[in-house]
Design a protein around this motif. Structure first.
Motif, PDB file in Angstrom:
ATOM      1  N   ARG A 156       0.869  -1.273  -0.141  1.00 33.05           N
ATOM      2  CA  ARG A 156       0.080  -0.245   0.070  1.00 33.05           C
ATOM      3  C   ARG A 156       0.851   1.147  -0.016  1.00 33.05           C
ATOM      4  NH1 ARG A 156      -4.144  -2.519   4.198  1.00 33.05           N
ATOM      5  NH2 ARG A 156      -5.423  -3.635   3.011  1.00 33.05           N
ATOM      6  N   GLU A 157       2.061   1.135   1.008  1.00 34.64           N
ATOM      7  CA  GLU A 157       2.944   2.322   0.827  1.00 34.64           C
ATOM      8  C   GLU A 157       3.642   2.516  -0.642  1.00 34.64           C
ATOM      9  OE1 GLU A 157       5.553   1.416   4.173  1.00 34.64           O
ATOM     10  OE2 GLU A 157       4.177   1.775   5.333  1.00 34.64           O
ATOM     11  N   VAL A 158       3.988   1.593  -1.171  1.00 35.19           N
ATOM     12  CA  VAL A 158       4.214   1.547  -2.714  1.00 35.19           C
ATOM     13  C   VAL A 158       3.461   2.400  -3.745  1.00 35.19           C
ATOM     14  CG1 VAL A 158       5.453   0.382  -4.706  1.00 35.19           C
ATOM     15  CG2 VAL A 158       6.165  -0.134  -2.167  1.00 35.19           C
ATOM     16  N   GLN A 159       2.244   1.961  -3.460  1.00 33.60           N
ATOM     17  CA  GLN A 159       0.974   2.211  -4.224  1.00 33.60           C
ATOM     18  C   GLN A 159       0.817   3.726  -4.087  1.00 33.60           C
ATOM     19  OE1 GLN A 159      -2.239  -0.642  -3.702  1.00 33.60           O
ATOM     20  NE2 GLN A 159      -1.323  -1.964  -4.919  1.00 33.60           N
ATOM     21  N   GLU A 160       0.807   4.000  -2.835  1.00 31.16           N
ATOM     22  CA  GLU A 160       0.607   5.427  -2.444  1.00 31.16           C
ATOM     23  C   GLU A 160       1.742   6.237  -2.810  1.00 31.16           C
ATOM     24  OE1 GLU A 160      -1.300   8.941  -1.192  1.00 31.16           O
ATOM     25  OE2 GLU A 160      -2.056   6.860  -1.518  1.00 31.16           O
ATOM     26  N   ALA A 161       2.951   6.097  -2.800  1.00 28.48           N
ATOM     27  CA  ALA A 161       4.047   6.801  -3.374  1.00 28.48           C
ATOM     28  C   ALA A 161       3.863   6.772  -4.865  1.00 28.48           C
ATOM     29  CB  ALA A 161       5.422   6.042  -3.012  1.00 28.48           C
ATOM     30  N   ALA A 162       3.674   5.731  -5.590  1.00 32.62           N
ATOM     31  CA  ALA A 162       3.302   6.124  -6.945  1.00 32.62           C
ATOM     32  C   ALA A 162       2.325   6.853  -7.456  1.00 32.62           C
ATOM     33  CB  ALA A 162       3.283   4.374  -7.510  1.00 32.62           C
ATOM     34  N   ARG A 163       1.158   6.783  -6.553  1.00 38.02           N
ATOM     35  CA  ARG A 163       0.039   7.917  -6.943  1.00 38.02           C
ATOM     36  C   ARG A 163       0.382   9.174  -6.774  1.00 38.02           C
ATOM     37  NH1 ARG A 163      -3.544   3.618  -4.833  1.00 38.02           N
ATOM     38  NH2 ARG A 163      -3.219   4.585  -2.670  1.00 38.02           N
ATOM     39  N   VAL A 164       1.201   9.564  -5.536  1.00 36.47           N
ATOM     40  CA  VAL A 164       1.975  10.859  -5.559  1.00 36.47           C
ATOM     41  C   VAL A 164       2.586  11.292  -6.750  1.00 36.47           C
ATOM     42  CG1 VAL A 164       3.299  12.228  -3.970  1.00 36.47           C
ATOM     43  CG2 VAL A 164       1.391  10.749  -2.928  1.00 36.47           C
ATOM     44  N   ALA A 165       3.745  10.495  -6.970  1.00 35.20           N
ATOM     45  CA  ALA A 165       4.300  10.456  -7.961  1.00 35.20           C
ATOM     46  C   ALA A 165       3.695  11.032  -9.151  1.00 35.20           C
ATOM     47  CB  ALA A 165       5.522   9.625  -8.172  1.00 35.20           C
ATOM     48  N   ALA A 166       2.719  10.360  -9.667  1.00 35.37           N
ATOM     49  CA  ALA A 166       2.023  10.631 -10.837  1.00 35.37           C
ATOM     50  C   ALA A 166       1.214  11.731 -10.891  1.00 35.37           C
ATOM     51  CB  ALA A 166       0.759   9.309 -11.233  1.00 35.37           C
ATOM     52  N   ARG A 167       0.546  12.171  -9.525  1.00 38.27           N
ATOM     53  CA  ARG A 167       0.048  13.399  -9.313  1.00 38.27           C
ATOM     54  C   ARG A 167       0.962  14.495  -9.434  1.00 38.27           C
ATOM     55  NH1 ARG A 167      -4.242  16.186 -10.268  1.00 38.27           N
ATOM     56  NH2 ARG A 167      -4.798  17.554  -8.449  1.00 38.27           N
ATOM     57  N   LYS A 168       2.098  14.351  -9.173  1.00 36.52           N
ATOM     58  CA  LYS A 168       3.100  15.549  -9.129  1.00 36.52           C
ATOM     59  C   LYS A 168       3.545  15.602 -10.546  1.00 36.52           C
ATOM     60  CE  LYS A 168       5.270  15.384  -4.520  1.00 36.52           C
ATOM     61  NZ  LYS A 168       6.484  14.987  -4.013  1.00 36.52           N
ATOM     62  N   ALA A 169       3.725  14.719 -11.393  1.00 35.98           N
ATOM     63  CA  ALA A 169       3.790  14.711 -12.652  1.00 35.98           C
ATOM     64  C   ALA A 169       2.948  15.455 -13.532  1.00 35.98           C
ATOM     65  CB  ALA A 169       4.241  13.227 -13.322  1.00 35.98           C
ATOM     66  N   GLU A 170       1.597  15.050 -13.078  1.00 33.26           N
ATOM     67  CA  GLU A 170       0.384  15.715 -13.627  1.00 33.26           C
ATOM     68  C   GLU A 170       0.372  17.104 -13.493  1.00 33.26           C
ATOM     69  OE1 GLU A 170      -4.158  15.072 -12.905  1.00 33.26           O
ATOM     70  OE2 GLU A 170      -3.268  13.306 -13.485  1.00 33.26           O
ATOM     71  N   ILE A 171       0.667  17.653 -12.278  1.00 33.71           N
ATOM     72  CA  ILE A 171       0.578  18.860 -11.891  1.00 33.71           C
ATOM     73  C   ILE A 171       1.743  19.674 -12.714  1.00 33.71           C
ATOM     74  CG2 ILE A 171       0.939  20.545 -10.141  1.00 33.71           C
ATOM     75  CD1 ILE A 171      -0.320  18.527  -8.340  1.00 33.71           C
ATOM     76  N   GLN A 172       2.857  19.023 -12.871  1.00 31.80           N
ATOM     77  CA  GLN A 172       3.906  20.052 -13.502  1.00 31.80           C
ATOM     78  C   GLN A 172       3.861  20.027 -14.977  1.00 31.80           C
ATOM     79  OE1 GLN A 172       7.441  17.706 -12.154  1.00 31.80           O
ATOM     80  NE2 GLN A 172       7.305  18.602 -10.212  1.00 31.80           N
ATOM     81  N   THR A 173       2.901  19.333 -15.493  1.00 32.57           N
ATOM     82  CA  THR A 173       2.780  19.534 -16.905  1.00 32.57           C
ATOM     83  C   THR A 173       1.467  20.133 -17.285  1.00 32.57           C
ATOM     84  OG1 THR A 173       1.330  17.437 -17.197  1.00 32.57           O
ATOM     85  CG2 THR A 173       3.749  17.042 -17.745  1.00 32.57           C
TER      86      THR A 173
END
Length: 173
Positions: A156-173
């Motif tokens: 679950r921690e790995v999945q949450e970290a992946a969601r956060v990273a994807a969200r950050k990438a989405e915000i930056q674009t």
């Protein structure tokens, strides 16, 4: 933390106390000791029901991970280097006292997602008896209907970290 699961089950409290005592430095302990465990070992169990490699049935194993629906295990006394074996949950009987999450129950789905403590294992029948909060009697489940609590949390921690990273990438674009 586990007091809520073992209240009303003095035999489990005694078993857990004995397990702790046996694993103390200088104790007579079970054959598998945390000091002997490979790095990353999070639980112990016994291999059961292996048809392809029946010579491994009854061997003690350290759980070092979970991937693609299989526990990654190293055999007790095996070389610490080398690739861990991939073992289906139905072929690993986790030791009593192990914390698990119930998953995949069809007959009693209300228990899915609940935390439990392995009270006993019937390797021949391929079933655990679990102590689960909110249930007066132990819950009987197939071996494949439990996952190690520590590995579920890690996943679950790995999945949450992946969601956060994807969200950050989405915000930056």
């Amino acid at each position: 933390m586990w007091e809520q699961y073992i209240s009303g089950h003095p035999e489990i409290a005694q078993t857990l106390a004995k397990m702790i005592e046996l694993n103390e430095p200088g104790g007579t302990g079970p054959p598998v000791r945390p000091a002997d465990a490979p790095p990353g070992a999070c639980a112990f169990g016994t291999l059961v029901g292996l048809g392809g490699r029946p010579e491994l049935n009854g061997e003690s194993a350290f759980v070092v991970g979970f991937d693609k629906g299989r526990y990654r295990v190293r055999l007790e006394g095996g070389a610490p280097s080398g690739k861990p074996l991939g073992i289906k949950p139905a072929n690993l009987a986790l030791d009593p006292g192990t914390a698990v999450i119930v998953e995949g129950l069809r007959s009693q789905p209300e228990w899915n997602g609940k935390r439990g403590l392995v009270k006993s294992v019937d390797a021949e029948q391929g079933r655990y008896r679990l102590l689960v909060k909110g249930r007066a009697r132990p819950l009987g489940v197939k071996l494949e209907c439990c996952r190690l609590e520590s590995l579920v949390k890690q996943e679950r921690e790995v999945q949450e970290a992946a969601r956060v990273a994807a969200r950050k990438a989405e915000i930056q674009t």
